[in-house]
Design a protein around this motif. Sequence first.
Motif, mmCIF file in Angstrom:
data_model
loop_
_atom_site.group_PDB
_atom_site.id
_atom_site.type_symbol
_atom_site.label_atom_id
_atom_site.label_comp_id
_atom_site.label_asym_id
_atom_site.label_seq_id
_atom_site.Cartn_x
_atom_site.Cartn_y
_atom_site.Cartn_z
ATOM 1 N N LEU A 111 -35.600 -12.356 -6.369
ATOM 2 C CA LEU A 111 -34.218 -12.553 -6.784
ATOM 3 C C LEU A 111 -33.890 -11.612 -7.941
ATOM 4 C CD1 LEU A 111 -34.103 -16.463 -6.753
ATOM 5 C CD2 LEU A 111 -33.311 -14.907 -4.973
ATOM 6 N N PRO A 112 -32.622 -11.220 -8.074
ATOM 7 C CA PRO A 112 -32.257 -10.291 -9.147
ATOM 8 C C PRO A 112 -32.362 -10.900 -10.538
ATOM 9 C CG PRO A 112 -30.299 -11.071 -7.977
ATOM 10 C CD PRO A 112 -31.485 -11.545 -7.192
ATOM 11 N N MET B 71 -25.241 -15.101 0.582
ATOM 12 C CA MET B 71 -26.646 -14.865 0.926
ATOM 13 C C MET B 71 -27.608 -15.343 -0.150
ATOM 14 S SD MET B 71 -27.125 -13.618 3.913
ATOM 15 C CE MET B 71 -28.755 -12.883 3.783
ATOM 16 N N LEU B 72 -27.130 -15.399 -1.412
ATOM 17 C CA LEU B 72 -28.032 -15.771 -2.496
ATOM 18 C C LEU B 72 -28.663 -17.146 -2.285
ATOM 19 C CD1 LEU B 72 -29.350 -15.140 -5.187
ATOM 20 C CD2 LEU B 72 -27.278 -15.983 -6.336
ATOM 21 N N PRO B 73 -27.909 -18.184 -1.875
ATOM 22 C CA PRO B 73 -28.561 -19.479 -1.642
ATOM 23 C C PRO B 73 -29.689 -19.409 -0.620
ATOM 24 C CG PRO B 73 -26.196 -19.783 -1.776
ATOM 25 C CD PRO B 73 -26.433 -18.299 -1.760
ATOM 26 N N LEU B 74 -29.524 -18.581 0.418
ATOM 27 C CA LEU B 74 -30.588 -18.435 1.416
ATOM 28 C C LEU B 74 -31.820 -17.792 0.798
ATOM 29 C CD1 LEU B 74 -31.701 -18.598 4.272
ATOM 30 C CD2 LEU B 74 -30.532 -16.446 4.784
ATOM 31 N N TRP B 75 -31.631 -16.778 -0.039
ATOM 32 C CA TRP B 75 -32.777 -16.129 -0.684
ATOM 33 C C TRP B 75 -33.483 -17.095 -1.631
ATOM 34 C CZ3 TRP B 75 -34.317 -12.447 2.039
ATOM 35 C CH2 TRP B 75 -33.456 -11.503 2.591
ATOM 36 N N ILE B 76 -32.701 -17.925 -2.318
ATOM 37 C CA ILE B 76 -33.316 -18.936 -3.205
ATOM 38 C C ILE B 76 -34.164 -19.900 -2.388
ATOM 39 C CG2 ILE B 76 -32.852 -20.844 -4.792
ATOM 40 C CD1 ILE B 76 -30.245 -19.381 -5.561
ATOM 41 N N ALA B 77 -33.609 -20.362 -1.267
ATOM 42 C CA ALA B 77 -34.350 -21.293 -0.412
ATOM 43 C C ALA B 77 -35.617 -20.649 0.124
ATOM 44 C CB ALA B 77 -33.449 -21.757 0.743
#
Length: 244
Positions: free
Chosen positions: A18-19, A1-7
Amino acid sequence: MLPLWIALQFLSSLPVSLPGMPEPREVGRSLLCYPLVGLLFGLLLWLASHLLQGAPAPLHAALLLTLWVLLSGALHLDGLADSADAWLGGFGDRERTLKIMKDPRSGPIAVVTLVLVLLLKFCALWVLVERGAGALLVLAPVIGRAALLGLFLRTPYVRPGGLGQALAEHLPRRMARWVLLGSLLFCLLLGGWSALWAVLLAFAVFCWLRRLMCQRLGGTTGDTAGAMLELLELAVVLGLALGM
């Protein structure tokens, strides 16, 4: 999921946090999620268009365009403005073009370019609204952001350091090709023949813009990538408006 949040954090004005500072590998993988961000934008535009049914078509189109700009925080419009100033003011010189792009000020060329692009987008949306083409609103954001994935997959990034270099160096290239293919099939299934015409037009514009970037700069920058996205979205909505 992290790549989606970055995008989402990079491409949208949505309240995403982001954390901490992501690793370059995760930044590169976030490119794979760009079409998903486009899909989210498209679905929000479709929902807004549904809720605005019954409103006068010009107002309907203007509100959709406003939402579209707000969703991205005008990030790509800024890239378009910087690229327009640099392209004409650079007089064909690579270093002068790159230097002008870094100038935060906007000249008359940038202003005229933004006005024309937004005016054409508004008129195309007006046509689509009058024809009840709500679902087709999904296509432009998806194609535009999938094109960014294709751009970084096939084009060198010319500014050392920063987010763009991490995107280019850590992009999983094999997976990127599958994501592009999936995005294409999704658009064709959603829009049928109208989508095929829009995709072909967008591909032609993509090839032309990429060729210009490579001839002038030897690759792409964040500004030229943003400019490409805006112009491809415009090409898609114009293609849909003219082809329906």
